[in-house]
Enzyme design. Structure first.
Site, mmCIF file in Angstrom:
data_model
loop_
_atom_site.group_PDB
_atom_site.id
_atom_site.type_symbol
_atom_site.label_atom_id
_atom_site.label_comp_id
_atom_site.label_asym_id
_atom_site.label_seq_id
_atom_site.Cartn_x
_atom_site.Cartn_y
_atom_site.Cartn_z
ATOM 1 N N ASP A 31 -5.877 -12.216 11.344
ATOM 2 C CA ASP A 31 -6.255 -13.231 12.335
ATOM 3 C C ASP A 31 -7.786 -13.331 12.398
ATOM 4 O OD1 ASP A 31 -7.454 -11.558 14.497
ATOM 5 O OD2 ASP A 31 -5.442 -10.759 14.743
ATOM 6 N N HIS A 91 -7.760 -6.915 4.587
ATOM 7 C CA HIS A 91 -6.426 -7.417 4.206
ATOM 8 C C HIS A 91 -6.375 -8.942 4.139
ATOM 9 C CE1 HIS A 91 -4.280 -3.412 5.466
ATOM 10 N NE2 HIS A 91 -4.969 -3.309 4.351
ATOM 11 N N GLY A 133 -6.275 0.314 17.748
ATOM 12 C CA GLY A 133 -5.015 -0.427 17.607
ATOM 13 C C GLY A 133 -4.435 -0.419 16.213
#
Ligand code: OAD
Length: 233
Positions: free
Chosen positions: A94, A109, A176
Site C-alpha cells: 500500500d 515487496h 506490525g
C-alpha cells in the site's frame, strides 16, 4: 540518531486493510497464496490473480493513512531537527506511508499502485483495474502487465539498500510485522549482529520476538505515536 523502521501489514490494519496472518480475518486465511501470489499462479490463471489484486487496489483507494503512519512522519521531522535520519523499509504494497507524508519509503515487496511489464520491464503507476487485455504503454504488448508486487519465490527489491540502512542505524524498529517472511524477517538479526538496538512494536509477539532487545504490544495507532512522543527531542 539514525533510526530504521521495518513496517508490515499490522501498521495498516486499522486503516481497514487486512493483514496476511494473525488472529481473526486475514488474507492468507481467506485465500491460498500459492494460487494468487506466485509467478506460477499468474502463468496458470492470470485473470484470477488480477482479480485478487484489483480488489485490493480498489480497497486501497477507499482507505486512509492512520495515526501510526502519521507518527512516522513526525519522527522523521524530529530526527532531522537534530541531524538524524529515519529510513522506512516497508513490506507493504500500500501507499499509506507516502499518503501520510513520508518520503523515501523503500518498498521491498513492491507497490500495488504500480504495474510491471514482463515483456519490456517497464514499471509504471497504475491506479485502475488491471486485466489480461491491457496493453503495455511502453512496448505495446498485450497481456504482459502484472502488478508490481513481489511474489513468493521472487527476490524482494532493494535488500542491499535496506541492509545498509539497518547496519548504519542506532536503532531498528519493527512495526506490525509477524516476522515470518524472509529476507525481511532477518533484518532484526542483521541489526543485532551489528550492535544496533532493536525494538518491536506489534499487536502480539512476532515469530522472532526473542531477537529484539525490547518490545511493546498493542494497537499500532496507539503504541507508535506513544513511542514517537516519548523519544526525547
Ligand atoms: P502479517 O500479516 O504476516 O503480520 C501482521 C502482524 O501485524 C501480526 O504480527 C499482527 O499481530 C500484527 N498486527 C495486526 N493488527 C495490528 C495492529 N492494529 N497494530 C499493530 N500490529 C498489528 O504481515 P507481514 O509481516 O507484513 O508478502 O507479512 C509479511 C509478508 O507476508 C507480506 O509482505 C506479504 C505476506 O505474504 C508477500 O506478499 C510477498
Amino acid at each position: 540518531m539514525k533510526v530504521s523502521v521495518l513496517t508490515g501489514a499490522g501498521i495498516s490494519a486499522e486503516s481497514g486493510l487486512l493483514t496476511f496472518r494473525g488472529e481473526g480475518e486475514s488474507l492468507w486465511a481467506k485465500f491460498n497464496p500459492m494460487e494468487l501470489a506466485t509467478p506460477a499462479a499468474f502463468k496458470a490463471q492470470p485473470e484470477k490473480v488480477h482479480e485478487f489484486y484489483n480488489l485490493r487496489r480498489r480497497l486501497l483507494h477507499e482507505v486512509k493513512a492512520n495515526a501510526a503512519h502519521f507518527a512516522l512522519v513526525r519522527l522523521a521531522e524530529k530526527l532531522a531537527r537534530k541531524g538524524g535520519e529515519l529510513n522506512i523499509i516497508t513490506q507493504n504494497v500500500d501507499d499509506l506511508h507516502e499518503r501520510a507524508g513520508s518520503s523515501h519509503v523503500l518498498h521491498i515487496h513492491g507497490e500495488l499502485m504500480q504495474v510491471k511489464c514482463v515483456a519490456c520491464d517497464l514499471v509504471a503507476v497504475w491506479t485502475a483495474d488491471l486485466g489480461v487485455k491491457d496493453r503495455c504503454p511502453a512496448c505495446g504488448e498485450v497481456g504482459r502487465l502484472r502488478p508490481n508486487v513481489v511474489w513468493f519465490g521472487e527476490m524482494p527489491y532493494g535488500m542491499d539498500e535496506a541492509s545498509d540502512a539497518v547496519t548504519r542505524s542506532d536503532l531498528f524498529v519493527a512495526i506490525g510485522t509477524s516476522g515470518t517472511v524472509y529476507p525481511a524477517a532477518g533484518l532484526v538479526e542483521l541489526a543485532a549482529n551489528h550492535g544496533v538496538r532493536t525494538y518491536e512494536l506489534n499487536l502480539a509477539p512476532s515469530e522472532n520476538y526473542c531477537v529484539f532487545d525490547e518490545a511493546r504490544y498493542g494497537l499500532a495507532t496507539e503504541i507508535v505515536p506513544a513511542w514517537v512522543d516519548a523519544l526525547s527531542d
